[in-house]
Scaffold this motif. Structure first.
Motif, PDB file in Angstrom:
ATOM      1  N   UNK A   1       0.855  -1.189   0.000  1.00 11.33           N
ATOM      2  CA  UNK A   1       0.000   0.000   0.000  1.00 11.33           C
ATOM      3  C   UNK A   1       0.892   1.240   0.000  1.00 11.33           C
ATOM      4  N   UNK A   2       0.267   2.385  -0.232  1.00 17.94           N
ATOM      5  CA  UNK A   2       1.016   3.634  -0.159  1.00 17.94           C
ATOM      6  C   UNK A   2       1.243   4.002   1.303  1.00 17.94           C
ATOM      7  N   UNK A   3       2.442   4.513   1.570  1.00 17.73           N
ATOM      8  CA  UNK A   3       2.761   4.955   2.924  1.00 17.73           C
ATOM      9  C   UNK A   3       1.878   6.140   3.291  1.00 17.73           C
ATOM     10  N   UNK A   4       1.626   6.258   4.582  1.00 17.19           N
ATOM     11  CA  UNK A   4       0.845   7.364   5.125  1.00 17.19           C
ATOM     12  C   UNK A   4       1.671   8.030   6.213  1.00 17.19           C
TER      13      UNK A   4
ATOM     14  N   UNK B   1      19.580  12.202   7.416  1.00 13.03           N
ATOM     15  CA  UNK B   1      18.264  11.592   7.298  1.00 13.03           C
ATOM     16  C   UNK B   1      17.249  12.416   8.078  1.00 13.03           C
ATOM     17  N   UNK B   2      16.130  12.729   7.439  1.00 11.01           N
ATOM     18  CA  UNK B   2      15.096  13.556   8.047  1.00 11.01           C
ATOM     19  C   UNK B   2      13.751  13.130   7.469  1.00 11.01           C
ATOM     20  N   UNK B   3      13.108  12.160   8.084  1.00 10.73           N
ATOM     21  CA  UNK B   3      11.837  11.627   7.603  1.00 10.73           C
ATOM     22  C   UNK B   3      10.719  12.487   8.195  1.00 10.73           C
ATOM     23  N   UNK B   4       9.934  13.105   7.314  1.00 12.85           N
ATOM     24  CA  UNK B   4       8.892  14.024   7.748  1.00 12.85           C
ATOM     25  C   UNK B   4       7.513  13.511   7.365  1.00 12.85           C
ATOM     26  N   UNK B   5       6.592  13.565   8.306  1.00 11.72           N
ATOM     27  CA  UNK B   5       5.219  13.119   8.069  1.00 11.72           C
ATOM     28  C   UNK B   5       4.589  13.894   6.916  1.00 11.72           C
ATOM     29  N   UNK B   6       4.817  15.201   6.860  1.00  8.79           N
ATOM     30  CA  UNK B   6       4.198  16.000   5.799  1.00  8.79           C
ATOM     31  C   UNK B   6       4.753  15.641   4.422  1.00  8.79           C
ATOM     32  N   UNK B   7       6.023  15.209   4.360  1.00  8.69           N
ATOM     33  CA  UNK B   7       6.588  14.794   3.072  1.00  8.69           C
ATOM     34  C   UNK B   7       5.992  13.455   2.627  1.00  8.69           C
TER      35      UNK B   7
ATOM     36  N   UNK C   1       3.008  12.448   3.301  1.00  7.80           N
ATOM     37  CA  UNK C   1       1.659  12.782   2.831  1.00  7.80           C
ATOM     38  C   UNK C   1       1.705  13.484   1.468  1.00  7.80           C
ATOM     39  N   UNK C   2       2.693  14.331   1.270  1.00  7.96           N
ATOM     40  CA  UNK C   2       2.849  15.023  -0.014  1.00  7.96           C
ATOM     41  C   UNK C   2       3.083  14.016  -1.137  1.00  7.96           C
ATOM     42  N   UNK C   3       3.918  13.026  -0.877  1.00  6.90           N
ATOM     43  CA  UNK C   3       4.176  11.967  -1.863  1.00  6.90           C
ATOM     44  C   UNK C   3       2.902  11.174  -2.117  1.00  6.90           C
ATOM     45  N   UNK C   4       2.169  10.886  -1.057  1.00 10.86           N
ATOM     46  CA  UNK C   4       0.955  10.057  -1.164  1.00 10.86           C
ATOM     47  C   UNK C   4      -0.081  10.667  -2.106  1.00 10.86           C
TER      48      UNK C   4
END
Length: 142
Positions: free
Chosen positions: A3-6, A27-33, A35-38
């Motif tokens: 599935x697509x990441x959320x 490394x900087x994993x961002x929730x908003x990024x 979601x932007x990809x999703x």
């Protein structure tokens, strides 16, 4: 299931990415990024989810070009399977999912780069039909 990441997957994705680049200070994993990809129709952060546990991930970017008519190409990045779940066909399933999608939109090719030290990953990519001798990969970090 794939599935697509959320955004809610951020902690599990962070742990997977840390396995991919254990010494990265950038490394900087961002929730908003995530979601932007999703919501972007040309970019995909896919995860292999087994009962809420993310065991693998791959990023697919669809790129437009003018050389082959209307046919785009795919770029795979950041493919990783949790170190405790390797050799269980998770990576293969992710790669097959990406390939099926790329075929469905008439991609000309799929490309990926891999760290020159990841020899087991190279063997895996070759088993999946990718050739490491067709092109040379070059990177310039900014």
């Amino acid at each position: 299931m794939i599935r697509e990441a959320e955004g809610k997957d951020i902690e599990q994705l962070f742990k997977l990415y840390r396995m991919l680049v254990p010494n990265s200070k950038k490394m900087n994993v961002l929730e908003e990024q995530i979601e932007k990809i999703r919501v972007d129709p040309m970019n995909f952060s896919l995860v292999y989810d087994e009962e809420g546990e993310i065991l693998g991930s791959v990023t697919l970017n669809i790129c437009l070009q003018a050389l082959h008519g209307l046919r785009p190409y795919g770029v795979i990045e950041n493919i990783i399977v949790h170190e405790n779940h390797r050799s269980k066909n998770i990576g293969q399933k992710l790669m097959q999912h990406v390939e099926a999608y790329c075929k469905s939109i008439d991609c000309h090719r799929i490309m990926l780069l891999s760290n020159s030290q990841r020899l087991k990953a190279h063997q895996f990519f070759e088993r999946e039909g990718y050739s490491g001798s067709v092109s040379n990969g070059f990177k310039k970090y900014l």
